[in-house]
Design an enzyme around this catalytic site. Structure first.
Site, PDB file in Angstrom:
ATOM      1  N   GLU A 293      11.202 104.252  19.244  1.00 56.25           N
ATOM      2  CA  GLU A 293      11.055 105.615  18.734  1.00 56.25           C
ATOM      3  C   GLU A 293      10.143 105.660  17.514  1.00 56.25           C
ATOM      4  O   GLU A 293       9.653 106.716  17.141  1.00 56.25           O
ATOM      5  CB  GLU A 293      12.425 106.264  18.434  1.00 56.25           C
ATOM      6  CG  GLU A 293      13.265 105.571  17.413  1.00 56.25           C
ATOM      7  CD  GLU A 293      14.156 104.464  17.963  1.00 56.25           C
ATOM      8  OE1 GLU A 293      15.173 104.179  17.318  1.00 56.25           O
ATOM      9  OE2 GLU A 293      13.839 103.850  19.000  1.00 56.25           O
TER      10      GLU A 293
ATOM     11  N   ARG B  47      20.636  92.471  16.053  1.00 59.05           N
ATOM     12  CA  ARG B  47      22.054  92.830  16.010  1.00 59.05           C
ATOM     13  C   ARG B  47      22.758  92.601  17.338  1.00 59.05           C
ATOM     14  O   ARG B  47      23.975  92.412  17.359  1.00 59.05           O
ATOM     15  CB  ARG B  47      22.218  94.266  15.512  1.00 59.05           C
ATOM     16  CG  ARG B  47      21.691  94.413  14.081  1.00 59.05           C
ATOM     17  CD  ARG B  47      21.901  95.751  13.456  1.00 59.05           C
ATOM     18  NE  ARG B  47      21.347  96.841  14.230  1.00 59.05           N
ATOM     19  CZ  ARG B  47      21.555  98.128  13.958  1.00 59.05           C
ATOM     20  NH1 ARG B  47      22.317  98.475  12.947  1.00 59.05           N
ATOM     21  NH2 ARG B  47      21.007  99.062  14.691  1.00 59.05           N
TER      22      ARG B  47
END
Length: 181
Positions: free
Chosen positions: A106, A69
Site C-alpha cells: 500500500e 512479524r
C-alpha cells in the site's frame, strides 16, 4: 458462544487480540495506520492463545513465516504443530539459492525470497503473517511456495484490514483471519 479456543470463545480471542494491538499513525509513511503487535507479543496469555490457534488450524508439513512479524507468529506455531518452519525473507537475506517474487504494498513495492530447496514437492504448507492489507505479500508468498512444488493449504493472519480488500486477491486460497477490522 459455541465456538471455543483453548477454553476461550472465538469472541474472547478476538477481544484478547484487539485489546493488545496499538495503532501508530503515519508509520512507516504518511497516511499509513500501522498495527503494532508488540503489546500482544508481550502478553504471555495472548501470545499463547494466538500460537495455539495458529498451530491447530490445519495438518501441515511446513509453516511459512513472512518477514518479519510473520516469523514471530509462525515459528512457535510450527513448533507446537510439529511442523517445519520456513522463513520467507526480503530479497538478499537468504544465503543459498532462492526463488523470488515481487509485489506492490500500500506504500511501495518489495521483493521476497525463499530457499529453492525449502520444500519437498507435495508438502502441505500454511503461510502465516501478522496482517493482511492489500494482499500483495500474501500473493507473492503463495507464488513462491507453489513454484517450489509445495501445496498451499491456507494463509492465516492475525489481523485482516478489510478496507484494503486484500482478500479479493486471494480468491484461490483459503484465508483464515483471527480478527477482521
Amino acid at each position: 458462544m459455541s465456538d471455543s479456543i483453548g477454553g476461550a470463545t472465538v469472541s474472547d480471542l478476538s477481544r484478547l487480540i484487539l485489546d493488545r494491538i496499538r495503532d501508530v499513525p503515519d508509520y512507516p509513511a504518511p497516511g499509513v495506520l500501522f498495527k503494532d503487535i508488540t503489546p500482544l507479543l508481550a502478553d504471555p496469555k495472548a501470545f499463547a492463545a494466538v500460537t495455539d490457534e495458529l498451530a491447530g488450524l490445519y495438518q501441515v508439513d511446513k509453516i511459512v513465516g513472512i518477514e518479519a512479524r510473520g516469523f514471530i507468529l509462525a515459528a512457535p506455531a510450527a513448533y507446537k504443530a510439529g511442523a517445519g518452519f520456513v522463513p520467507v525473507r526480503k530479497k538478499g537475506k537468504l544465503p543459498s539459492e532462492t526463488l523470488e517474487a515481487s509485489y506492490d504494498l500500500e506504500y511501495g513495492s518489495a521483493t521476497i525470497e525463499v530457499h529453492r530447496d525449502a520444500f519437498v514437492p507435495g508438502e502441505r504448507v500454511l503461510i502465516v503473517d501478522d496482517v493482511l492489507a492489500t494482499g500483495g505479500t500474501a500473493c507473492a508468498a503463495v507464488e513462491l511456495v507453489r513454484r517450489a512444488g509445495a501445496d498451499v493449504v491456507a494463509i492465516a493472519v492475525l489481523m485482516e484490514l478489510a478496507f484494503l480488500k486484500g482478500r479479493e486477491r486471494l480468491d484461490d486460497v483459503t484465508l483464515h483471519s483471527l480478527v477482521i477490522v
